[in-house]
Design a protein around this motif. Sequence first.
Motif, PDB file in Angstrom:
ATOM      1  N   UNK A   1      46.825   9.254 -31.355  1.00 59.04           N
ATOM      2  CA  UNK A   1      46.080   9.173 -30.104  1.00 59.04           C
ATOM      3  C   UNK A   1      45.787   7.732 -29.683  1.00 59.04           C
ATOM      4  N   UNK A   2      45.515   6.857 -30.608  1.00 61.54           N
ATOM      5  CA  UNK A   2      45.146   5.485 -30.268  1.00 61.54           C
ATOM      6  C   UNK A   2      46.327   4.637 -29.815  1.00 61.54           C
ATOM      7  N   UNK A   3      47.530   5.181 -29.842  1.00 64.82           N
ATOM      8  CA  UNK A   3      48.720   4.392 -29.487  1.00 64.82           C
ATOM      9  C   UNK A   3      49.068   4.472 -28.004  1.00 64.82           C
ATOM     10  N   UNK A   4      48.318   5.241 -27.241  1.00 60.93           N
ATOM     11  CA  UNK A   4      48.555   5.285 -25.804  1.00 60.93           C
ATOM     12  C   UNK A   4      49.270   6.539 -25.338  1.00 60.93           C
ATOM     13  N   UNK A   5      49.154   6.853 -24.034  1.00 59.12           N
ATOM     14  CA  UNK A   5      49.664   8.111 -23.493  1.00 59.12           C
ATOM     15  C   UNK A   5      51.151   8.352 -23.719  1.00 59.12           C
ATOM     16  N   UNK A   6      51.977   7.321 -23.573  1.00 54.54           N
ATOM     17  CA  UNK A   6      53.422   7.525 -23.726  1.00 54.54           C
ATOM     18  C   UNK A   6      53.767   7.930 -25.153  1.00 54.54           C
ATOM     19  N   UNK A   7      53.171   7.276 -26.135  1.00 56.72           N
ATOM     20  CA  UNK A   7      53.463   7.616 -27.522  1.00 56.72           C
ATOM     21  C   UNK A   7      52.885   8.979 -27.896  1.00 56.72           C
ATOM     22  N   UNK A   8      51.727   9.319 -27.326  1.00 55.25           N
ATOM     23  CA  UNK A   8      51.139  10.638 -27.583  1.00 55.25           C
ATOM     24  C   UNK A   8      52.064  11.747 -27.072  1.00 55.25           C
ATOM     25  N   UNK A   9      52.581  11.577 -25.849  1.00 54.94           N
ATOM     26  CA  UNK A   9      53.506  12.575 -25.306  1.00 54.94           C
ATOM     27  C   UNK A   9      54.758  12.673 -26.148  1.00 54.94           C
ATOM     28  N   UNK A  10      55.295  11.544 -26.607  1.00 55.80           N
ATOM     29  CA  UNK A  10      56.488  11.557 -27.459  1.00 55.80           C
ATOM     30  C   UNK A  10      56.227  12.287 -28.765  1.00 55.80           C
ATOM     31  N   UNK A  11      55.041  12.079 -29.332  1.00 56.81           N
ATOM     32  CA  UNK A  11      54.698  12.766 -30.583  1.00 56.81           C
ATOM     33  C   UNK A  11      54.634  14.267 -30.385  1.00 56.81           C
ATOM     34  N   UNK A  12      54.094  14.710 -29.252  1.00 58.63           N
ATOM     35  CA  UNK A  12      54.039  16.142 -28.958  1.00 58.63           C
ATOM     36  C   UNK A  12      55.440  16.721 -28.829  1.00 58.63           C
ATOM     37  N   UNK A  13      56.327  16.016 -28.123  1.00 55.92           N
ATOM     38  CA  UNK A  13      57.710  16.478 -27.978  1.00 55.92           C
ATOM     39  C   UNK A  13      58.391  16.581 -29.341  1.00 55.92           C
ATOM     40  N   UNK A  14      58.199  15.580 -30.190  1.00 60.51           N
ATOM     41  CA  UNK A  14      58.837  15.596 -31.507  1.00 60.51           C
ATOM     42  C   UNK A  14      58.339  16.760 -32.347  1.00 60.51           C
ATOM     43  N   UNK A  15      57.044  17.041 -32.266  1.00 66.94           N
ATOM     44  CA  UNK A  15      56.494  18.161 -33.040  1.00 66.94           C
ATOM     45  C   UNK A  15      57.037  19.495 -32.558  1.00 66.94           C
ATOM     46  N   UNK A  16      57.248  19.611 -31.246  1.00 64.11           N
ATOM     47  CA  UNK A  16      57.771  20.849 -30.676  1.00 64.11           C
ATOM     48  C   UNK A  16      59.253  21.031 -30.941  1.00 64.11           C
ATOM     49  N   UNK A  17      60.005  19.944 -30.844  1.00 66.14           N
ATOM     50  CA  UNK A  17      61.462  20.062 -30.864  1.00 66.14           C
ATOM     51  C   UNK A  17      62.105  19.085 -31.848  1.00 66.14           C
TER      52      UNK A  17
END
Length: 375
Positions: free
Chosen positions: A276-292
Amino acid sequence: MADVVIAGGGPAGRALARACARRGLSTTLIDPAPGRRWRATYGLWADELPSLPESAIACAPSRTLAFGTRPHLLDRQYLVVDNAGLRSWLDGGYQVVAGAVAGVDHGARGSSVRLEDGRVLAAGLYVDASGARPRGKRYEQTAFGVVLPAEDAQRLADSPETAVFMDWRGSEQGFLYVLPLGDGTVLVEETSLARKPGLPLELLAVRLRARLAAAGLTSAGREERVRIVLDVPAPRRGRTVPFGAAAGLVHPATGYSVATSVRLADPVAVAVAKVWDRGPAEVASAAHRALWPSSARTVHGLRRHGLRALCGMPPETVPVFFDLFFALPTGLQRAFTSGREDVPGTVEAMSALFRTAPWRVRKHLIGWRALRRSR
């Protein structure tokens, strides 16, 4: 500003909202009709969601049958979801806002979610869990059902406690689904497995009424209409994170998604909270990686291949195909229907089907022959 804003108040959206809130993220759920009951009938295999509490289970049929051209007793526990119990389990810890999303603007520090009534919600992460939308011509599963008293439905199943997962007898154009609901009633549904576009619900209603009339029954109960988009591709990465059916979590060959969405909510929330502390773009990327992860993308591609093969078969061949599938060992059936990241199991299930299929089925599965070599 909320940490996470999620659009869509169905099981997928509420599961993710609950998981994010439990990880300490301030979470807002946007629901067009927060007080509306969930009217769809949700079924799942017990081994797909072992954390499901008893309060969220309406019925656990004593046995589950499937029919291609002959009966098959399935060695997996099938469950019917209690919608009120599921919703209660998934509620709490997050704010619910009544409304519908009109648009989203992404910036370096977060996202602005514009509602149709003019309100704007600020979010660190925006998630779209509002369902899949047909874009162009996609394969769809459609169904029309009625709810009957259990004593009437016995004319279609041997026991009011038996679930008939799939019954191709009497029709090569679609199958019958018979599901006890745990309250003295049974859902009887005429289902079109997959077509592009989906078979009209009006035609399915005519077929169901004819089937019921042949058994001496009338369709006087509550009606249920189903339309599921099947072949949603794995999404590209972006600042909007899709979840649930919007993210392609519907199984392309079965139409099931609720158990997968609920099960994936925690891993996605954990991944988001961790960065979360790494910023919105990295947070969204982490969510995508966890999903797919790559394994899930591979399996999704194989399942979509299976969908296309099924839809390319002549109607008289489809029940034979399902005879072969339900004759597979339970582990291979589970791998194909529920092993979202199980590449070896999915390949083995598809390869075993090809090996055992007669030529009239095998010629439609030619592309499966290379699966074992490419694993």
